[in-house]
Every structure is written in structure tokens, then in C-alpha cells.
Scaffold this motif. Structure first.
Motif, PDB file in Angstrom:
ATOM      1  N   LEU A  43       4.871  -8.658  -1.747  1.00 28.50           N
ATOM      2  CA  LEU A  43       4.586  -9.175  -3.092  1.00 28.50           C
ATOM      3  C   LEU A  43       4.458  -8.031  -4.095  1.00 28.50           C
ATOM      4  O   LEU A  43       5.054  -8.072  -5.180  1.00 28.50           O
ATOM      5  CB  LEU A  43       3.299 -10.000  -3.054  1.00 28.50           C
ATOM      6  N   ASP A  44       3.712  -7.005  -3.726  1.00 25.72           N
ATOM      7  CA  ASP A  44       3.529  -5.862  -4.628  1.00 25.72           C
ATOM      8  C   ASP A  44       4.860  -5.149  -4.882  1.00 25.72           C
ATOM      9  O   ASP A  44       5.164  -4.768  -6.019  1.00 25.72           O
ATOM     10  CB  ASP A  44       2.522  -4.878  -4.038  1.00 25.72           C
ATOM     11  N   ASP A  45       5.654  -4.956  -3.830  1.00 25.75           N
ATOM     12  CA  ASP A  45       6.932  -4.246  -3.976  1.00 25.75           C
ATOM     13  C   ASP A  45       7.901  -5.026  -4.854  1.00 25.75           C
ATOM     14  O   ASP A  45       8.573  -4.448  -5.722  1.00 25.75           O
ATOM     15  CB  ASP A  45       7.567  -4.005  -2.604  1.00 25.75           C
ATOM     16  N   LEU A  46       7.990  -6.341  -4.639  1.00 27.40           N
ATOM     17  CA  LEU A  46       8.911  -7.155  -5.428  1.00 27.40           C
ATOM     18  C   LEU A  46       8.492  -7.175  -6.892  1.00 27.40           C
ATOM     19  O   LEU A  46       9.327  -7.019  -7.796  1.00 27.40           O
ATOM     20  CB  LEU A  46       8.985  -8.572  -4.867  1.00 27.40           C
ATOM     21  N   CYS A  47       7.205  -7.349  -7.149  1.00 28.13           N
ATOM     22  CA  CYS A  47       6.727  -7.385  -8.538  1.00 28.13           C
ATOM     23  C   CYS A  47       6.957  -6.039  -9.225  1.00 28.13           C
ATOM     24  O   CYS A  47       7.346  -5.995 -10.403  1.00 28.13           O
ATOM     25  CB  CYS A  47       5.250  -7.763  -8.576  1.00 28.13           C
ATOM     26  N   ALA A  48       6.734  -4.950  -8.493  1.00 27.56           N
ATOM     27  CA  ALA A  48       6.963  -3.621  -9.065  1.00 27.56           C
ATOM     28  C   ALA A  48       8.439  -3.440  -9.407  1.00 27.56           C
ATOM     29  O   ALA A  48       8.783  -2.899 -10.464  1.00 27.56           O
ATOM     30  CB  ALA A  48       6.507  -2.537  -8.086  1.00 27.56           C
ATOM     31  N   ALA A  51      -0.768 -14.746  -4.278  1.00 23.66           N
ATOM     32  CA  ALA A  51      -0.708 -14.767  -2.821  1.00 23.66           C
ATOM     33  C   ALA A  51      -0.827 -16.179  -2.266  1.00 23.66           C
ATOM     34  O   ALA A  51      -0.584 -16.406  -1.079  1.00 23.66           O
ATOM     35  CB  ALA A  51      -1.808 -13.881  -2.231  1.00 23.66           C
ATOM     36  N   ARG A  52      -1.191 -17.135  -3.127  1.00 28.73           N
ATOM     37  CA  ARG A  52      -1.335 -18.538  -2.705  1.00 28.73           C
ATOM     38  C   ARG A  52      -0.396 -19.417  -3.519  1.00 28.73           C
ATOM     39  O   ARG A  52      -0.314 -19.284  -4.750  1.00 28.73           O
ATOM     40  CB  ARG A  52      -2.783 -19.005  -2.894  1.00 28.73           C
TER      41      ARG A  52
END
Length: 231
Positions: free
Chosen positions: A25-30, A45-46
Motif C-alpha cells: 500500500l505504501d509503495d503503490l501510493c508513493a 488498509a480496510r
């Protein structure tokens, strides 16, 4: 990283991303923020929290993992946000094949992709979104294109191989063929064996996805599936 995407003016609204894998999630958003095409990127995350946000805010695109803990499936929630374009992601391409009928009934799904099949998944998300956004393309237009787009295939179960014109909309699934070498096309309501010699799945998918973005889904080394029409 595609630097052209980093320098252009932000032209789309909010992108919501939902995935219970925090690292992904963090990598895709970045990656999406670095491309600088969305005004903001909101991570969740939910799935229930993502849907609640979308229902109370204006959102340009929703990118979601297909499955969450306890077997909760994201596409079961999409009837609550029918006007928001959705791209579904998964690690297991087989999931799309096993559940295509349940997934395809969601009119707002504009694309699907394997999480780790691309060097940069954020680039693939933006590419698929822009393909559908360009010239106001929507599912009805893509389906009409599929009905009018022809591919020439061969039948090898005749005395001599003969060529036939087949519409994209007739294609249910494409698999790898060893004899003859190339691709085998499985058509809806047609039991004959059709082939495209000496072509790879990747080459074929790129060509088909260019004409009908989001209509076909590539499962690496396995096949290509028509997500909207598979009898």
C-alpha cells in the motif's frame, strides 16, 4: 520511473487505494504521488473505511486489492459506489478466472492487474486509467469496439489450415499451444479449435488491450481472459 509523469500538471482528482498489505500500500501510493497526476492519493488498509470515504467525497479512481482478511472481497462492495472507476489488483491471477462472473457484473470496473507483474505497478494503474479516460471511453464504447474489431485466426482441425476472421467479443480465453506452436483461442459458443501461430501471450495481450482497454486480463505464462464475456 517515467519522468514525464512526474513533471506534468495534476489533472485528475483523488485516487483512493485500499490494501491490507501495508508495505505494498505504501509503495503503490508513493509511486502514484510521484507520477503527479492525481491531486491526492488516499491510502486505506480496510475496505470498509475506503468505501465510507468514497461515499462522502468526490473520487476520481479507486484502486483496490481483491481480497481482504477473513475472506472479505472488495468487489462485493462496489455496488455502493457505481459511479467511481475501479481497478482491481491481486497477486494470484487465477482468482480473476475463478470469479470472473461475479467481478464482471460490476459496471464500474475499468481494469484488473497482477500486483507484481509490472516493474512499476503505479505506472500500469495510471496507464489503464488514462486509456479509459481518453476521449470519454467507457465500457459500452469498449464493448462496441470489441464487436467491430477483427483478428485473423487459423483452424488446424481441417484438412489444410484455413484462416477465419474472429471478433474480439467472441473470444472467451486464450491459452498457450505447443502443437501447433503459438496461441489457442477458445471462443464463446464455438467448439472449433482456432490458433494464432508463433505469437506470445504478452504480444497478443498488448495488442488487444490497446484496442479494448480493460476487456482482457493477462495471467502470466497461463493465458488471457475476457472478463466481460465468458460463457
Amino acid at each position: 520511473m517515467d519522468k514525464t509523469g512526474m513533471n506534468q500538471e495534476k489533472k485528475y482528482g483523488v485516487c483512493v487505494v485500499a490494501d491490507d498489505d501495508i508495505g505494498f500500500l505504501d509503495d503503490l501510493c508513493a509511486g502514484l504521488r510521484a507520477r503527479n497526476v492525481f491531486k491526492s492519493v488516499m491510502p486505506f488498509a480496510r475496505i470498509d473505511e475506503a468505501i465510507a470515504y468514497i461515499r462522502t467525497h468526490s473520487v476520481a479512481l479507486f484502486v483496490s486489492d481483491i481480497e481482504f482478511p477473513d475472506g472479505e472481497l472488495s468487489y462485493h462492495h462496489l455496488s455502493l459506489i457505481p459511479s467511481v472507476p475501479v481497478i482491481l489488483l491481486t497477486v494470484h491471477g487465477r482468482y480473476f478466472m475463478d470469479h470472473f462472473s461475479s467481478i464482471a457484473v460490476n459496471r464500474n470496473i475499468i481494469g484488473t492487474a497482477l500486483k507484481f507483474a509490472f516493474p512499476d505497478i503505479s505506472q500500469e494503474v495510471v496507464r489503464r486509467y488514462e486509456l479509459v479516460k481518453s476521449e470519454g471511453v467507457d465500457k459500452s464504447v469498449i464493448k462496441e469496439t470489441a464487436t467491430n474489431t477483427i483478428i485473423e485466426l487459423y483452424r488446424f482441425d481441417t484438412v489444410n489450415p484455413r484462416s477465419f476472421e474472429v471478433r474480439y467479443s467472441e473470444i472467451a480465453m486464450i491459452t498457450v499451444s505447443r502443437q501447433p506452436r503459438g496461441l489457442r483461442f477458445h471462443l464463446n459458443n464455438n467448439l472449433h479449435k482456432y490458433y494464432l501461430p508463433y505469437r506470445s501471450l504478452q504480444e497478443c495481450f498488448v495488442e488487444m488491450d490497446r484496442s479494448c482497454p480493460g476487456l482482457f486480463f493477462l495471467i502470466l505464462h497461463k493465458g488471457i481472459l475476457n472478463l466481460w464475456k465468458n460463457a
